[in-house]
Design an enzyme around this catalytic site. Structure first.
Site, PDB file in Angstrom:
ATOM      1  N   GLU A  60       7.548   2.570  -5.993  1.00 45.11           N
ATOM      2  CA  GLU A  60       7.627   1.950  -4.664  1.00 45.11           C
ATOM      3  C   GLU A  60       7.872   3.030  -3.614  1.00 45.11           C
ATOM      4  O   GLU A  60       8.440   4.083  -3.919  1.00 45.11           O
ATOM      5  CB  GLU A  60       8.759   0.902  -4.698  1.00 45.11           C
ATOM      6  CG  GLU A  60       9.138   0.271  -3.383  1.00 45.11           C
ATOM      7  CD  GLU A  60       8.050  -0.578  -2.739  1.00 45.11           C
ATOM      8  OE1 GLU A  60       6.933  -0.066  -2.546  1.00 45.11           O
ATOM      9  OE2 GLU A  60       8.325  -1.737  -2.394  1.00 45.11           O
ATOM     10  N   ASP A  61       7.452   2.763  -2.388  1.00 43.43           N
ATOM     11  CA  ASP A  61       7.665   3.756  -1.331  1.00 43.43           C
ATOM     12  C   ASP A  61       9.124   3.855  -0.905  1.00 43.43           C
ATOM     13  O   ASP A  61       9.691   4.936  -0.814  1.00 43.43           O
ATOM     14  CB  ASP A  61       6.752   3.474  -0.118  1.00 43.43           C
ATOM     15  CG  ASP A  61       6.893   2.051   0.435  1.00 43.43           C
ATOM     16  OD1 ASP A  61       7.701   1.257  -0.096  1.00 43.43           O
ATOM     17  OD2 ASP A  61       6.187   1.728   1.412  1.00 43.43           O
ATOM     18  N   PHE A 106      13.574   4.397  10.826  1.00 44.06           N
ATOM     19  CA  PHE A 106      12.251   3.918  10.427  1.00 44.06           C
ATOM     20  C   PHE A 106      11.355   5.133  10.244  1.00 44.06           C
ATOM     21  O   PHE A 106      11.170   5.930  11.165  1.00 44.06           O
ATOM     22  CB  PHE A 106      11.663   2.963  11.462  1.00 44.06           C
ATOM     23  CG  PHE A 106      10.475   2.227  10.918  1.00 44.06           C
ATOM     24  CD1 PHE A 106      10.647   1.053  10.195  1.00 44.06           C
ATOM     25  CD2 PHE A 106       9.185   2.732  11.071  1.00 44.06           C
ATOM     26  CE1 PHE A 106       9.554   0.385   9.646  1.00 44.06           C
ATOM     27  CE2 PHE A 106       8.089   2.075  10.521  1.00 44.06           C
ATOM     28  CZ  PHE A 106       8.280   0.899   9.812  1.00 44.06           C
ATOM     29  N   ARG A 140      -0.108   6.487   7.847  1.00 41.24           N
ATOM     30  CA  ARG A 140       0.008   6.635   6.387  1.00 41.24           C
ATOM     31  C   ARG A 140      -0.493   8.002   5.929  1.00 41.24           C
ATOM     32  O   ARG A 140      -0.082   8.503   4.895  1.00 41.24           O
ATOM     33  CB  ARG A 140      -0.816   5.572   5.657  1.00 41.24           C
ATOM     34  CG  ARG A 140      -0.292   4.163   5.763  1.00 41.24           C
ATOM     35  CD  ARG A 140      -1.014   3.270   4.773  1.00 41.24           C
ATOM     36  NE  ARG A 140      -0.865   1.854   5.070  1.00 41.24           N
ATOM     37  CZ  ARG A 140       0.163   1.099   4.691  1.00 41.24           C
ATOM     38  NH1 ARG A 140       1.147   1.624   4.012  1.00 41.24           N
ATOM     39  NH2 ARG A 140       0.210  -0.187   5.000  1.00 41.24           N
ATOM     40  N   LYS A 170       0.822  -1.201   0.000  1.00 36.13           N
ATOM     41  CA  LYS A 170       0.000   0.000   0.000  1.00 36.13           C
ATOM     42  C   LYS A 170       0.860   1.257   0.000  1.00 36.13           C
ATOM     43  O   LYS A 170       0.389   2.344  -0.319  1.00 36.13           O
ATOM     44  CB  LYS A 170      -0.871   0.023   1.277  1.00 36.13           C
ATOM     45  CG  LYS A 170      -1.851  -1.081   1.426  1.00 36.13           C
ATOM     46  CD  LYS A 170      -2.612  -0.868   2.753  1.00 36.13           C
ATOM     47  CE  LYS A 170      -3.487  -2.054   3.090  1.00 36.13           C
ATOM     48  NZ  LYS A 170      -4.082  -1.904   4.438  1.00 36.13           N
ATOM     49  N   ASP A 202      14.740  -0.854   0.820  1.00 36.22           N
ATOM     50  CA  ASP A 202      15.432  -1.083   2.082  1.00 36.22           C
ATOM     51  C   ASP A 202      16.501  -2.160   1.832  1.00 36.22           C
ATOM     52  O   ASP A 202      17.587  -1.860   1.351  1.00 36.22           O
ATOM     53  CB  ASP A 202      14.368  -1.500   3.101  1.00 36.22           C
ATOM     54  CG  ASP A 202      14.890  -1.633   4.505  1.00 36.22           C
ATOM     55  OD1 ASP A 202      15.869  -0.976   4.850  1.00 36.22           O
ATOM     56  OD2 ASP A 202      14.298  -2.408   5.285  1.00 36.22           O
TER      57      ASP A 202
HETATM   58  P1  5GP Z   1      12.874  -4.390   1.172  1.00 38.05           P
HETATM   59  O1  5GP Z   1      13.613  -3.424   0.277  1.00 38.05           O
HETATM   60  O2  5GP Z   1      13.620  -4.636   2.456  1.00 38.05           O
HETATM   61  O3  5GP Z   1      12.489  -5.663   0.498  1.00 38.05           O
HETATM   62  O4  5GP Z   1      11.503  -3.848   1.637  1.00 38.05           O
HETATM   63  C1  5GP Z   1      11.005  -2.633   1.385  1.00 38.05           C
HETATM   64  C2  5GP Z   1       9.698  -2.505   2.142  1.00 38.05           C
HETATM   65  O5  5GP Z   1       9.922  -2.509   3.551  1.00 38.05           O
HETATM   66  C3  5GP Z   1       9.066  -1.194   1.828  1.00 38.05           C
HETATM   67  O6  5GP Z   1       8.214  -1.291   0.706  1.00 38.05           O
HETATM   68  C4  5GP Z   1       8.321  -0.893   3.101  1.00 38.05           C
HETATM   69  O7  5GP Z   1       7.047  -1.491   3.071  1.00 38.05           O
HETATM   70  C5  5GP Z   1       9.132  -1.547   4.197  1.00 38.05           C
HETATM   71  N1  5GP Z   1      10.003  -0.563   4.869  1.00 38.05           N
HETATM   72  C6  5GP Z   1      11.351  -0.518   4.822  1.00 38.05           C
HETATM   73  N2  5GP Z   1      11.820   0.520   5.548  1.00 38.05           N
HETATM   74  C7  5GP Z   1      10.741   1.158   6.032  1.00 38.05           C
HETATM   75  C8  5GP Z   1      10.562   2.336   6.843  1.00 38.05           C
HETATM   76  O8  5GP Z   1      11.497   3.028   7.275  1.00 38.05           O
HETATM   77  N3  5GP Z   1       9.278   2.686   7.123  1.00 38.05           N
HETATM   78  C9  5GP Z   1       8.207   1.983   6.680  1.00 38.05           C
HETATM   79  N4  5GP Z   1       7.016   2.411   7.032  1.00 38.05           N
HETATM   80  N5  5GP Z   1       8.332   0.870   5.921  1.00 38.05           N
HETATM   81  C10 5GP Z   1       9.585   0.473   5.586  1.00 38.05           C
END
Ligand code: 5GP
Length: 176
Positions: free
Chosen positions: A98-99, A151, A164, A42, A102
């Protein structure tokens, strides 16, 4: 979470300026095409809504939802599709929105999955990038802001489905 102590990392104004810059660059690079913009649910919904409204090229819109294999919040390294896009992408230019990147596991997996459908191209636009957290090599083509290992919540990003709706990005402290 004990209390809601949160420091604003990016204000609405900073975000707005950066989103316009990204949209201008994307518009230039996609000139003459009609990409399909795929938002990852989302977290990307706010960013995507702002981004597409500043594009100068026509685009299609779709959404995808991914879930990690395995339990809890620790990534197992693979993702499966929770809700798929409804648009065929063979021969189409696809821009994943993508948001946050990470560890890189979600996006590297997702790109691999969508590539098997033979799009003309796939690029990724991530609002935020936590480079120091990478577990697999992954570079987004467009990045809003690079951030240290905090975070963050707001502007579509949640903590347990909360926050959100904040119009800005804030650092969440005191997570218990
Ligand atoms: P990755 O790159 O580790 O596979 O995952 C990315 C996802 O982890 C993002 O789409 C998000 O949903 C979640 N995520 C990673 N860091 C954060 C953060 O600082 N805040 C929030 N709310 N979600 C995060």
């Amino acid at each position: 979470m004990k209390n809601g102590e949160m420091e604003v990392l990016f204000s609405r104004e900073m975000i707005d300026r950066r989103v316009r810059e990204l949209a201008d660059r994307i518009s230039l690079e996609y000139e003459g095409t009609e990409p399909l913009v795929v938002g990852v649910l989302k977290g990307a919904f706010v960013f995507m809504a702002d981004l597409v409204r500043h594009l100068h090229v026509p685009c299609g819109i779709d959404f995808i939802r991914v879930a990690s294999y395995g339990s809890g919040s620790t990534s197992s390294g693979k993702v499966r599709i929770g809700k798929d896009i409804e648009t065929p992408i063979s021969g189409r230019d696809v821009l994943i929105v993508e948001d946050i990147v990470d560890t890189g596991l979600t996006l590297s997996s997702l790109v691999k999955i969508l590539r098997e459908r033979h799009p003309a191209s796939i690029r990724v636009c991530a609002f935020l990038d936590k480079r120091e957290r990478r577990q697999v090599p992954f570079e987004a083509d467009y990045v809003g802001f690079s951030i240290p290992d905090h975070f963050v919540v707001g502007y579509g990003l949640d903590f347990n489905e909360k926050f959100r709706f904040f119009p800005d990005v804030r650092v969440l402290k005191n997570i218990i």
